[in-house]
Every structure is written in structure tokens, then in C-alpha cells.
Design an enzyme around this catalytic site. Structure first.
Site, PDB file in Angstrom:
ATOM      1  N   LYS A 258      64.977  39.770  32.940  1.00  0.00           N
ATOM      2  CA  LYS A 258      65.430  38.389  33.472  1.00  0.00           C
ATOM      3  C   LYS A 258      64.823  38.265  34.943  1.00  0.00           C
ATOM      4  O   LYS A 258      64.656  39.017  35.558  1.00  0.00           O
ATOM      5  CB  LYS A 258      67.016  38.346  33.817  1.00  0.00           C
ATOM      6  CG  LYS A 258      67.916  38.418  32.589  1.00  0.00           C
ATOM      7  CD  LYS A 258      69.365  38.390  32.858  1.00  0.00           C
ATOM      8  CE  LYS A 258      70.142  38.595  31.716  1.00  0.00           C
ATOM      9  NZ  LYS A 258      70.306  37.327  30.836  1.00  0.00           N
ATOM     10  N   ARG A 332      74.925  40.013  21.237  1.00  0.00           N
ATOM     11  CA  ARG A 332      75.184  39.779  19.887  1.00  0.00           C
ATOM     12  C   ARG A 332      75.171  41.024  19.124  1.00  0.00           C
ATOM     13  O   ARG A 332      75.714  41.307  17.975  1.00  0.00           O
ATOM     14  CB  ARG A 332      74.493  38.669  19.285  1.00  0.00           C
ATOM     15  CG  ARG A 332      73.024  38.955  19.130  1.00  0.00           C
ATOM     16  CD  ARG A 332      72.006  37.704  18.997  1.00  0.00           C
ATOM     17  NE  ARG A 332      72.392  36.960  20.313  1.00  0.00           N
ATOM     18  CZ  ARG A 332      71.631  35.877  20.441  1.00  0.00           C
ATOM     19  NH1 ARG A 332      70.874  34.997  19.596  1.00  0.00           N
ATOM     20  NH2 ARG A 332      71.584  35.079  21.863  1.00  0.00           N
TER      21      ARG A 332
END
Length: 477
Positions: A258, A332
Site C-alpha cells: 500500500k 478474504r
């Protein structure tokens, strides 16, 4: 803050609807303020007069026909903040019957608003900014509602305890909120309330075959923790609601790193985990007569020579294989194994997963609505009812088969991202692959669990959403 039934208190809170002609207790003051345009009774408007003998705080509720539970909460939150600023220690509130609002729901909204005004996270400040002052709230309730009001207030206090716990867990920086710290907090807070808390480390997680969860964790020196919290409120029932919270105590994005400004609040990536721990506290404290189990797969997503990489193909507990296209789509993967564990090992009847899952959900819904995906419309109706009670709005996203095509893998069964388009939907449908047709709802709280500035009674930082919704889902639906 102590709530009592009856009269008393140094300052009287007077409820005023917009357009009210006169107020018997303080009419001279009210007429002056109205004529000067200093107080109109708008929703949440506050005017305090605490220097005279008849000390009063005028609290605007807006137009009577538009009053809602949430506007009532916000109004009393504003009142609580103003009273604290004035260092008032006790108040008196006459609680009338309010149009279109159940009396006990109104009592709870008033109590919640005042309680919400007390929250702050100042653990690391050398000088505290919030000084609590309100010690006693006296509520004058209508005849025949005394015992029910006492129960209603106790329930809302338990719920807010859960909300505040969730906020505190999320606001804690990653240097102190590691997977083990999160697990220990769950044990400390819940076991004394009768919740069985089991914590499994790397060896047990390997034995369970949670390879997707382990893949995400392998770049960190912090040991992953599987936290299982079991509350049996109705041992005679086989029904069991599972709450599965995403527990990334820090997310760097892994090798799909990020940018710096996208990483500074990534200690909050375990807000889903915090919300299920907070909900379990509220459920257990209120002795809800339902069976609820919460599962958190807690770890960090960092970079090292051992970290998983884009292009890797990993297995999952279900046996399905997954192509890793983006290491920043890590939540996820941990949830895939946690969901499978909930339905197969714990035999959950219904499952809700809660996760700060996608930036796409923030783009779609901002920080107002939590996004939702489901495989069962009846179950979705129930959680929407719960969210309506609590003022935590949920917006259901579509689940067309065309979206499912986007997560089918080329060299494995699935891929962990469906691309930029419909990112919040495809992330949710990826999780659906691991619930084996069990009634399931996915809640994406990326936009609602942590705020860059305060919003109503929700503070800057962690909000505790959706603790209240999960509580009422378990209790009522």
C-alpha cells in the site's frame, strides 16, 4: 453514568419540538430565545441556562413528525457533551410518550445518546481532553413502565459496553494490538461472562488445514491466532448463529504494498474482529437466550522473505485452490478458512462475516452505509430490521451470476480478486464459495468502522459498527 427512575438533578432537560409555541417551565426564557432566533428547536440544537435558580437545558428534537430513534440518540449525545462541558453532575429528564416511537425504545435511545457522549480514546495522551462529569441521570417515566424501563436501560448499557470495547480494540496501535493481544483481550473480556474462549496457534491451525489463512500470516514474525468464542444461551436448541470477523491486526498490503497514506490506519483492519468480540460481550452480559459463536482468524499481512507473493497458488481448508493475483486482497483468504470452519467444524445454522474488506465499498457507499452481499434474502431482511433498530444502515449489493464469473481462476478454482469493477461485490461472492449453501451475509464495513472525522455520536476513529446490529440480529431475529 448512573441512571435512576424518579425526579432529581441540578439541571432539567426540557424537550422542545420545532414550532413549539410555549414552554411552561421556562417560557420567558424560551420566548426571548425564539424571538431573537437563538433557539428554534431544530434537531440536536442545545441551549443551556445554568446560572439562574431554575437551571435548564433546552434540547431541540426537530419536527415532531420526523423524529426517529437515531435523531433522538444524536440529540441526547449533544446534550451530554454540553452538560460535560458545563461540568454538570446530575440531570432530570421527564420522558413523555413520543409520536411514532415505542416508549421503551425511546428510553433506550435517550440513555444511549448520553452514554455515547462519554466515549474517548485518550490512553496515549499525556493530558486528557475529555473530563467526565455526569454522574446521575434521573428519568421520570410514565405510569406502568418502571420495571420495563429499568430492564431497557440495563440492556442498552450492556450494548454500549460492547460498542466501547470494539472501539478500544480498533483504536489500539498495531505495535500493541498483535494477534496474541487480540486473543488475550477476547479471553479476558468474555470468559468471565460465561463465554468459552479457545485460542489456537500455528500448530493447531496447520492441523486444521487452514492453508489460506497461514499463507497470509507467513510474512510476519507474529504468530497467527484462531480465536473461537462460544456462547450457549439456549443449550436446548441446535440453532447456532456464527459471527466471523476479519482479524488483520495490521495490513501492509504485502508485496502489493500500500502507499504510505493508505497504510497509516491499517491497524484498524481488524475492526470486523473487534465488532464480533464486542457483540459477544453485549450478548453474554444481557444473557440473550440464543446460541452464538464468533470466529476470528487473526494475523498480520507483512513483507519478508517468507511472505506469500502475487502469482502463488494456495490451498484452503475447503479444498478449493486460489490464485493470488493481489496480496492486498488478503482478508478474504483468512475469512475463507474461518467461514469453512464455522459451517463444517462448528455446524453453524447461519453465518455473518464482518470485514473491512474493500476500498471499492467506500467508493460506492462512503462512510454512511455498510455494504452487504447474501445468499439468503430472508436472512438479509432480518439483519436489515436489526440495523434499522440500531441506526446502523446496511445497503444490499447485487449478486448476479455474471459477477461470480469474475472470480473464477485460470490455473486454480478461484482467484482472489475479480478486478477493479464491482470490487465490493466480487469480494463478497468470493466468500460465498466457502459457506456451502449455509444462509450467509457478508458485511463490508470498510467505510463505516473507522472515520476520519466525527459524525453524529460516532467519534473520529473507531465507531464500533456493527456491534449493535449483530446484538439485535442474535436477540430478535
Amino acid at each position: 453514568m448512573d441512571f435512576k427512575l424518579g425526579k432529581g438533578g441540578e439541571v432539567k432537560i426540557i424537550l422542545v419540538f420545532k414550532g413549539t409555541e410555549s414552554i411552561e417551565e421556562v417560557d420567558e426564557l424560551y420566548q426571548y430565545l425564539k424571538n431573537k432566533g437563538l433557539f428554534k428547536g431544530n434537531a440536536g440544537e442545545v441551549y443551556a441556562n445554568v446560572t439562574n435558580t431554575d437551571k435548564a437545558l433546552l434540547l431541540g428534537l426537530g419536527e415532531e413528525d420526523k423524529l426517529t430513534l437515531d435523531s433522538l440518540r444524536k440529540a441526547f449525545f449533544n446534550a451530554g457533551k454540553e452538560l460535560a462541558k458545563l461540568k454538570i453532575e446530575s440531570v432530570d429528564i421527564e420522558v413523555p410518550e413520543l409520536k411514532n416511537i415505542c416508549y421503551l425504545d425511546g428510553i433506550q435511545a435517550i440513555a444511549e445518546g448520553l452514554l455515547q457522549s462519554e466515549y474517548s480514546f485518550e490512553k496515549y495522551l499525556s493530558k486528557k481532553k475529555v473530563i467526565l462529569s455526569i454522574k446521575e441521570v434521573n428519568l421520570n417515566v410514565i405510569d406502568g413502565k418502571r420495571e420495563q424501563s429499568i430492564e431497557a436501560i440495563e440492556e442498552v448499557k450492556n450494548i454500549i459496553d460492547g460498542v466501547f470495547l470494539a472501539r478500544d480494540l480498533v483504536n489500539e496501535p498495531a505495535m500493541t494490538m498483535t494477534p496474541k493481544t487480540l486473543a488475550n483481550n477476547a479471553k479476558k473480556e468474555l470468559e468471565k461472562l460465561g463465554v468459552k474462549v479457545e485460542i489456537y496457534g500455528r500448530e493447531k491451525i496447520e492441523d486444521l488445514g487452514m492453508k489460506a489463512f497461514l499463507a497470509v500470516s507467513q510474512g510476519s514474525s507474529q504468530e497467527p491466532q484462531l480465536i473461537v468464542m462460544d456462547y450457549k444461551g439456549n443449550p436446548e436448541s441446535i440453532e447456532k448463529l456464527a459471527l466471523v470477523g476479519k482479524g488483520l491486526t495490521f495490513d501492509s498490503g504485502g508485496y502489493c504494498l500500500k502507499p504510505a497514506n493508505g497504510m497509516e490506519t491499517m491497524f484498524s483492519d481488524m475492526a470486523g474482529a473487534a465488532s464480533v468480540i464486542g457483540a459477544m460481550k453485549a450478548i453474554a452480559k444481557s444473557k440473550v437466550k440464543k446460541n452464538v459463536v464468533a470466529i476470528v482468524a487473526a494475523c498480520e499481512n507483512l513483507i519478508s522473505g517468507a511472505a506469500y507473493k502475487p502469482g502463488d497458488i494456495i490451498e484452503s481448508m475447503s479444498g478449493k485452490t486460489i490464485e493470488v493475483l493481489n496480496t492486498d486482497a488478503e482478508g478474504r483468504l483468512t475469512l475463507a478458512d474461518a467461514l469453512w470452519y464455522a459451517v463444517k467444524n462448528l455446524n453453524a445454522s447461519k453465518v455473518v462475516d464482518i470485514a473491512t474488506l474493500t476500498g471499492a465499498c467506500i467508493i460506492a457507499l462512503g462512510n454512511v452505509n455498510t455494504g452487504a452481499v447474501t445468499n439468503n434474502e430472508e436472512f438479509m431482511k432480518n439483519i436489515k430490521k436489526a440495523s434499522h433498530i440500531t441506526g446502523e444502515p446496511i445497503w444490499e449489493l447485487p449478486n448476479n451470476d455474471e459477477y461470480r464469473e469474475l472470480i473464477k481462476g485460470t490455473f486454480a478454482d478461484l482467484k482472489n480478486t475479480g478486478g477493479r469493477g464491482a470490487g465490493a461485490i466480487t469480494a463478497g461472492l468470493f466468500l460465498e464459495e466457502f459457506v456451502d449453501n449455509t444462509p450467509w451475509i457478508h458485511l463490508d464495513i470498510a467505510g463505516t468502522s473507522y472515520l476520519s472525522k466525527k459524525q453524529g455520536y460516532l467519534p473520529k476513529g473507531a465507531t464500533g459498527i456493527p456491534v449493535k446490529t449483530l446484538y439485535y440480529l442474535a436477540k430478535e431475529f
